[in-house]
Scaffold this active site. Structure first.
Site, mmCIF file in Angstrom:
data_model
loop_
_atom_site.group_PDB
_atom_site.id
_atom_site.type_symbol
_atom_site.label_atom_id
_atom_site.label_comp_id
_atom_site.label_asym_id
_atom_site.label_seq_id
_atom_site.Cartn_x
_atom_site.Cartn_y
_atom_site.Cartn_z
ATOM 1 N N TYR A 177 0.547 -1.225 -0.265
ATOM 2 C CA TYR A 177 -0.053 0.007 0.424
ATOM 3 C C TYR A 177 0.601 1.326 -0.112
ATOM 4 O O TYR A 177 2.497 1.176 0.383
ATOM 5 C CB TYR A 177 -1.109 -0.161 0.973
ATOM 6 N N CYS A 178 -0.284 2.296 -0.160
ATOM 7 C CA CYS A 178 0.667 3.970 -0.430
ATOM 8 C C CYS A 178 0.041 4.572 0.019
ATOM 9 O O CYS A 178 -1.368 3.560 0.829
ATOM 10 C CB CYS A 178 1.609 4.407 -1.706
ATOM 11 N N LEU A 179 -0.184 5.757 -0.468
ATOM 12 C CA LEU A 179 -0.886 6.956 -0.375
ATOM 13 C C LEU A 179 -2.354 6.675 -0.979
ATOM 14 O O LEU A 179 -3.711 6.507 -0.382
ATOM 15 C CB LEU A 179 -0.686 7.949 -0.265
ATOM 16 N N GLY A 205 -2.746 4.566 -4.056
ATOM 17 C CA GLY A 205 -2.382 2.581 -4.744
ATOM 18 C C GLY A 205 -1.576 2.669 -6.003
ATOM 19 O O GLY A 205 -0.758 1.810 -6.945
ATOM 20 N N ILE A 241 -3.746 3.830 2.395
ATOM 21 C CA ILE A 241 -4.024 3.626 3.358
ATOM 22 C C ILE A 241 -4.986 5.424 3.421
ATOM 23 O O ILE A 241 -5.817 5.583 4.472
ATOM 24 C CB ILE A 241 -3.032 4.940 4.243
#
Length: 144
Positions: free
Chosen positions: A102-104, A106, A131
């Protein structure tokens, strides 16, 4: 009006119509950063259920920047900076182990996930909406 004039006028009308239609269609510009391939998605609800299990059978990778990670991350996430990510950082993870990235939102995690899939990792999923979506749905983050 002669037959030649009618044919000529008709040809001009058709030509104008085609020109008008073509001018209305905007050419699509290719974005070199655009991802065509997608890592399979995992919903926030499904990740929450997996996190509740006693025996976590997966590795959760946070692919954001160090600054983003310090503002809060998902419980038990392993930090791997997208900007400096190397497959060698995951040498301790078996290729058949489930990996969730995951990141901010996607995008970065999708790119890391694609690298993992191309390197032979068999079970990689990307947290849908990152996230940002996780927090919007009310799931917790930690600073541990």
């Amino acid at each position: 009006m002669s037959r030649k004039n009618i044919l000529f006028s008709g040809s001009i009308a058709v030509g104008l119509a085609v020109t008008l239609l073509l001018s209305m269609v905007k050419p699509q510009k290719q974005n070199p950063d655009q991802q065509v391939d997608k890592v399979p998605l995992l919903s926030a609800a499904d990740l929450d259920m997996l996190l509740d299990e006693e025996d976590e059978k997966f590795v959760l990778l946070d692919t954001r920047s160090p600054e983003e990670y310090r503002t809060g991350h998902i419980k038990n996430a392993r930090f791997v900076n997208f900007e400096t990510f190397r497959l060698s950082q995951l040498a301790d993870i078996p290729k058949d182990k489930e990996i969730i990235v995951y990141c901010l939102s996607g995008g970065r995690s999708n790119r890391v996930g694609m690298q993992l899939l191309e390197a032979g990792y068999q079970n990689v999923r990307n947290l849908e909406g990152g996230i940002r979506n996780w927090k919007a749905k009310g799931y917790p983050i930690t600073n541990d």
